[in-house]
Design a protein around this motif. Structure first.
Motif, mmCIF file in Angstrom:
data_model
loop_
_atom_site.group_PDB
_atom_site.id
_atom_site.type_symbol
_atom_site.label_atom_id
_atom_site.label_comp_id
_atom_site.label_asym_id
_atom_site.label_seq_id
_atom_site.Cartn_x
_atom_site.Cartn_y
_atom_site.Cartn_z
ATOM 1 N N ALA A 275 -0.377 4.761 -6.467
ATOM 2 C CA ALA A 275 -1.477 4.008 -5.862
ATOM 3 C C ALA A 275 -1.781 2.793 -6.726
ATOM 4 O O ALA A 275 -1.564 2.809 -7.945
ATOM 5 C CB ALA A 275 -2.715 4.873 -5.707
ATOM 6 N N LEU A 276 -2.284 1.739 -6.095
ATOM 7 C CA LEU A 276 -2.649 0.514 -6.801
ATOM 8 C C LEU A 276 -4.107 0.189 -6.548
ATOM 9 O O LEU A 276 -4.540 0.100 -5.398
ATOM 10 C CB LEU A 276 -1.769 -0.649 -6.331
ATOM 11 N N LEU A 277 -4.873 0.027 -7.630
ATOM 12 C CA LEU A 277 -6.215 -0.545 -7.527
ATOM 13 C C LEU A 277 -6.022 -2.056 -7.584
ATOM 14 O O LEU A 277 -5.903 -2.647 -8.650
ATOM 15 C CB LEU A 277 -7.113 -0.065 -8.671
ATOM 16 N N ALA A 278 -5.952 -2.663 -6.409
ATOM 17 C CA ALA A 278 -5.551 -4.061 -6.290
ATOM 18 C C ALA A 278 -6.746 -4.998 -6.367
ATOM 19 O O ALA A 278 -7.826 -4.677 -5.864
ATOM 20 C CB ALA A 278 -4.815 -4.273 -4.970
ATOM 21 N N PRO A 279 -6.571 -6.178 -6.971
ATOM 22 C CA PRO A 279 -7.678 -7.144 -7.050
ATOM 23 C C PRO A 279 -7.928 -7.816 -5.714
ATOM 24 O O PRO A 279 -6.994 -8.134 -4.971
ATOM 25 C CB PRO A 279 -7.176 -8.150 -8.086
ATOM 26 N N SER A 280 -9.179 -8.027 -5.396
ATOM 27 C CA SER A 280 -9.533 -8.757 -4.187
ATOM 28 C C SER A 280 -9.367 -10.253 -4.415
ATOM 29 O O SER A 280 -9.046 -10.709 -5.515
ATOM 30 C CB SER A 280 -10.973 -8.442 -3.792
ATOM 31 N N GLY A 281 -9.613 -11.018 -3.383
ATOM 32 C CA GLY A 281 -9.542 -12.462 -3.510
ATOM 33 C C GLY A 281 -8.183 -13.009 -3.119
ATOM 34 O O GLY A 281 -7.263 -12.269 -2.760
ATOM 35 N N SER A 282 -8.041 -14.331 -3.204
ATOM 36 C CA SER A 282 -6.823 -14.990 -2.743
ATOM 37 C C SER A 282 -6.178 -15.853 -3.813
ATOM 38 O O SER A 282 -5.513 -16.849 -3.512
ATOM 39 C CB SER A 282 -7.134 -15.847 -1.509
ATOM 40 N N SER A 283 -6.368 -15.494 -5.080
ATOM 41 C CA SER A 283 -5.642 -16.176 -6.147
ATOM 42 C C SER A 283 -4.168 -15.801 -6.049
ATOM 43 O O SER A 283 -3.792 -14.813 -5.396
ATOM 44 C CB SER A 283 -6.193 -15.775 -7.516
ATOM 45 N N ALA A 284 -3.307 -16.559 -6.715
ATOM 46 C CA ALA A 284 -1.880 -16.281 -6.675
ATOM 47 C C ALA A 284 -1.582 -14.898 -7.243
ATOM 48 O O ALA A 284 -0.718 -14.170 -6.737
ATOM 49 C CB ALA A 284 -1.113 -17.353 -7.448
ATOM 50 N N TRP A 285 -2.297 -14.520 -8.302
ATOM 51 C CA TRP A 285 -2.078 -13.210 -8.938
ATOM 52 C C TRP A 285 -2.454 -12.077 -7.992
ATOM 53 O O TRP A 285 -1.659 -11.159 -7.771
ATOM 54 C CB TRP A 285 -2.894 -13.137 -10.228
ATOM 55 N N ALA A 286 -3.648 -12.140 -7.436
ATOM 56 C CA ALA A 286 -4.110 -11.080 -6.548
ATOM 57 C C ALA A 286 -3.220 -10.977 -5.309
ATOM 58 O O ALA A 286 -2.844 -9.877 -4.881
ATOM 59 C CB ALA A 286 -5.558 -11.333 -6.138
ATOM 60 N N THR A 287 -2.879 -12.108 -4.744
ATOM 61 C CA THR A 287 -2.051 -12.113 -3.548
ATOM 62 C C THR A 287 -0.675 -11.525 -3.820
ATOM 63 O O THR A 287 -0.148 -10.743 -3.017
ATOM 64 C CB THR A 287 -1.909 -13.553 -3.010
ATOM 65 N N ALA A 288 -0.084 -11.897 -4.957
ATOM 66 C CA ALA A 288 1.249 -11.392 -5.297
ATOM 67 C C ALA A 288 1.243 -9.879 -5.494
ATOM 68 O O ALA A 288 2.169 -9.179 -5.057
ATOM 69 C CB ALA A 288 1.765 -12.088 -6.558
ATOM 70 N N LEU A 289 0.211 -9.347 -6.138
ATOM 71 C CA LEU A 289 0.167 -7.901 -6.384
ATOM 72 C C LEU A 289 0.038 -7.120 -5.080
ATOM 73 O O LEU A 289 0.741 -6.120 -4.864
ATOM 74 C CB LEU A 289 -0.990 -7.558 -7.323
ATOM 75 N N ARG A 290 -0.836 -7.564 -4.200
ATOM 76 C CA ARG A 290 -1.003 -6.843 -2.938
ATOM 77 C C ARG A 290 0.269 -6.909 -2.088
ATOM 78 O O ARG A 290 0.687 -5.918 -1.487
ATOM 79 C CB ARG A 290 -2.203 -7.392 -2.166
ATOM 80 N N ALA A 291 0.866 -8.084 -2.029
ATOM 81 C CA ALA A 291 2.085 -8.236 -1.236
ATOM 82 C C ALA A 291 3.227 -7.414 -1.818
ATOM 83 O O ALA A 291 4.010 -6.797 -1.080
ATOM 84 C CB ALA A 291 2.480 -9.711 -1.161
ATOM 85 N N THR A 292 3.330 -7.378 -3.137
ATOM 86 C CA THR A 292 4.418 -6.643 -3.781
ATOM 87 C C THR A 292 4.285 -5.142 -3.569
ATOM 88 O O THR A 292 5.294 -4.443 -3.386
ATOM 89 C CB THR A 292 4.464 -6.963 -5.282
ATOM 90 N N ALA A 293 3.063 -4.634 -3.597
ATOM 91 C CA ALA A 293 2.869 -3.207 -3.336
ATOM 92 C C ALA A 293 3.426 -2.844 -1.962
ATOM 93 O O ALA A 293 4.077 -1.802 -1.785
ATOM 94 C CB ALA A 293 1.383 -2.848 -3.412
ATOM 95 N N GLY A 294 3.195 -3.718 -0.984
ATOM 96 C CA GLY A 294 3.701 -3.468 0.358
ATOM 97 C C GLY A 294 5.209 -3.554 0.431
ATOM 98 O O GLY A 294 5.883 -2.683 0.986
ATOM 99 N N SER A 295 5.794 -4.621 -0.125
ATOM 100 C CA SER A 295 7.239 -4.811 -0.026
ATOM 101 C C SER A 295 8.002 -3.750 -0.821
ATOM 102 O O SER A 295 9.050 -3.270 -0.387
ATOM 103 C CB SER A 295 7.622 -6.217 -0.500
ATOM 104 N N TRP A 296 7.465 -3.373 -1.994
ATOM 105 C CA TRP A 296 8.123 -2.332 -2.788
ATOM 106 C C TRP A 296 8.087 -0.999 -2.041
ATOM 107 O O TRP A 296 9.075 -0.264 -2.009
ATOM 108 C CB TRP A 296 7.433 -2.200 -4.143
ATOM 109 N N GLY A 297 6.936 -0.682 -1.431
ATOM 110 C CA GLY A 297 6.824 0.569 -0.691
ATOM 111 C C GLY A 297 7.800 0.643 0.465
ATOM 112 O O GLY A 297 8.456 1.671 0.687
ATOM 113 N N ARG A 298 7.942 -0.466 1.199
ATOM 114 C CA ARG A 298 8.881 -0.471 2.321
ATOM 115 C C ARG A 298 10.323 -0.351 1.846
ATOM 116 O O ARG A 298 11.134 0.354 2.439
ATOM 117 C CB ARG A 298 8.694 -1.748 3.148
ATOM 118 N N ALA A 299 10.649 -1.035 0.749
ATOM 119 C CA ALA A 299 12.025 -1.024 0.242
ATOM 120 C C ALA A 299 12.428 0.348 -0.282
ATOM 121 O O ALA A 299 13.589 0.736 -0.199
ATOM 122 C CB ALA A 299 12.188 -2.072 -0.860
#
Length: 402
Positions: free
Chosen positions: A181-205
């Protein structure tokens, strides 16, 4: 000679070149051969030459200072303080003072009259000060990319945040985790966005459900504890928690201790027991927020600016309430791996010490200031993007199965 008596003429005589060549070589300007530039700099260092900052500012019609803009939450985060120290140190090497800007920002015109350039760290599209800073009329270097609609910066220094989270997810699964599980940061900074997106793509892969819980960009340990309690109550099968915000890991450890989860190695029997407990709790409700499911991906993006005070909400409710003790979320002693996306005092000094990504913040601050100095001196072209490295520090919170 001492540094107070050494002049440009002294350096020119010792190096066998003209005074103007010395000036160009030391400022990184003019058409000076690289070998000559290196020789002049070596001679200047040997003699102890120090530039006359006041004279240089008059010649360049500059202020001799650069500004530093940090996120509003920076004052209580170890990461940003270390980054700032590195930036100040590197700017001073070019004879520049560093001015820390108020989080609310000032009008771009007023800022431009006080500084030669700007560093804007982790620019958040929701931060109203950032567009004014980018339009201030001076070179701007960002730490991480700016994803908003304003003017592009003059340069950027970026980390591969997708790669660092991938390394953490790979690590915990190699150590036995089957439901991270990931406690992901909110907001739309590059860091926060990358972490949330990566959790999804890694899970699918990997065909692994990565449960995503959104917490404030700078979540406190108390907020992380509340989110972890709710997470483990909703889905006892979770056997690894990766917390993103700097300094929040101790809250995850407190939640694990309160719920009888053993931080460290995961045994096969412990993992099986946790999955059985999950089924008993009806964990299907929590799986709706897992990355890789039909509702995966960017569910944290609605968090606005992601600054402090957002209250640690989480998606996909379930048994247990944030901050409450809730029902037991797993058998006593069931393993739970804990890791962090940001290393620092809190992770190194925790009990047990927490595996984390070391972003080398002091070196990162230096890299940002160096790029700005290079752009100001003409040593780097505008639109330059430089990469900054990170390292994975493994510790007892994810120790190998024994």
């Amino acid at each position: 000679m001492t540094s107070r008596t050494v002049t440009l003429l002294d350096v020119a005589r010792a190096a066998g070149v003209s005074k103007s060549t010395v000036s160009d070589a030391l400022q990184g300007s003019g058409r000076v051969a690289e070998a000559t530039r290196d020789r002049v700099r070596a001679v200047a260092e040997e003699l102890g030459y120090r530039p006359n900052s006041a004279a240089r500012r008059l010649r360049r019609a500059s202020t001799g200072a650069v500004g530093l803009h940090l996120p509003a939450t920076a004052t209580r985060l170890d990461y940003y303080m270390n980054l700032a120290f590195g930036a100040v140190e590197r700017a001073q090497e070019d004879g520049l003072d560093m001015v820390l800007l108020a989080p609310s920002g000032a009008a771009g015109g007023r800022i431009a009259s006080r500084v030669d350039g700007l560093l804007v760290i982790d620019p958040e599209p929701g931060d109203s000060a950032v567009p004014e800073l980018l339009d201030a009329g001076v070179p701007v270097v960002t730490g991480e990319r700016y994803l908003g609609p304003a003017t592009s910066p003059s340069g950027a220094v970026v980390c591969d945040n997708a790669a660092s989270l991938t390394a953490l997810l790979d690590h915990v699964t190699e150590r036995g985790a089957r439901r991270p599980a990931l406690l992901a940061p909110s907001g739309s900074s590059a860091w926060a966005t990358a972490l949330r997106a990566t959790a999804g793509s890694w899970g699918r892969a990997h065909g692994v459900a990565v449960t995503l819980r959104t917490v404030p960009f700078a979540a406190t340990p108390a907020e992380a504890e509340a989110a972890t309690r709710a997470l483990l109550a909703a889905d006892p099968a979770v056997d690894a928690v990766i917390c993103a915000p700097d300094g929040s890991a101790p809250g995850v450890l407190r939640a694990a201790a309160a719920l009888g989860r053993k931080v460290g190695a995961i045994s096969a029997s412990g993992a099986s027991s946790a999955h059985e407990a999950s089924e008993a709790h009806g964990a299907s409700s929590a799986s709706e927020t897992s990355c890789g499911s039909s509702r995966n991906g960017r569910n944290g993006g609605s968090g606005g600016s992601g600054r402090a005070g957002e209250g640690g909400r989480s998606e996909g409710g379930g048994p247990g309430s944030p901050g409450g003790t809730g029902a037991a979320t797993g058998p006593a002693g069931a393993g739970l791996l804990v890791a962090s996306c940001v290393d620092g005092t809190a992770t190194r000094g925790a009990e047990p010490p927490v595996t984390a990504v070391d972003l080398h913040p002091t070196a990162y601050g230096r890299a940002c200031a160096e790029l700005l100095c290079d752009i100001l001196a003409g040593r780097a072209a505008p639109d330059t993007v430089r990469r900054h490295s990170w390292s994975l520090e493994t510790r007892a919170s994810t120790e190998s199965p024994g």
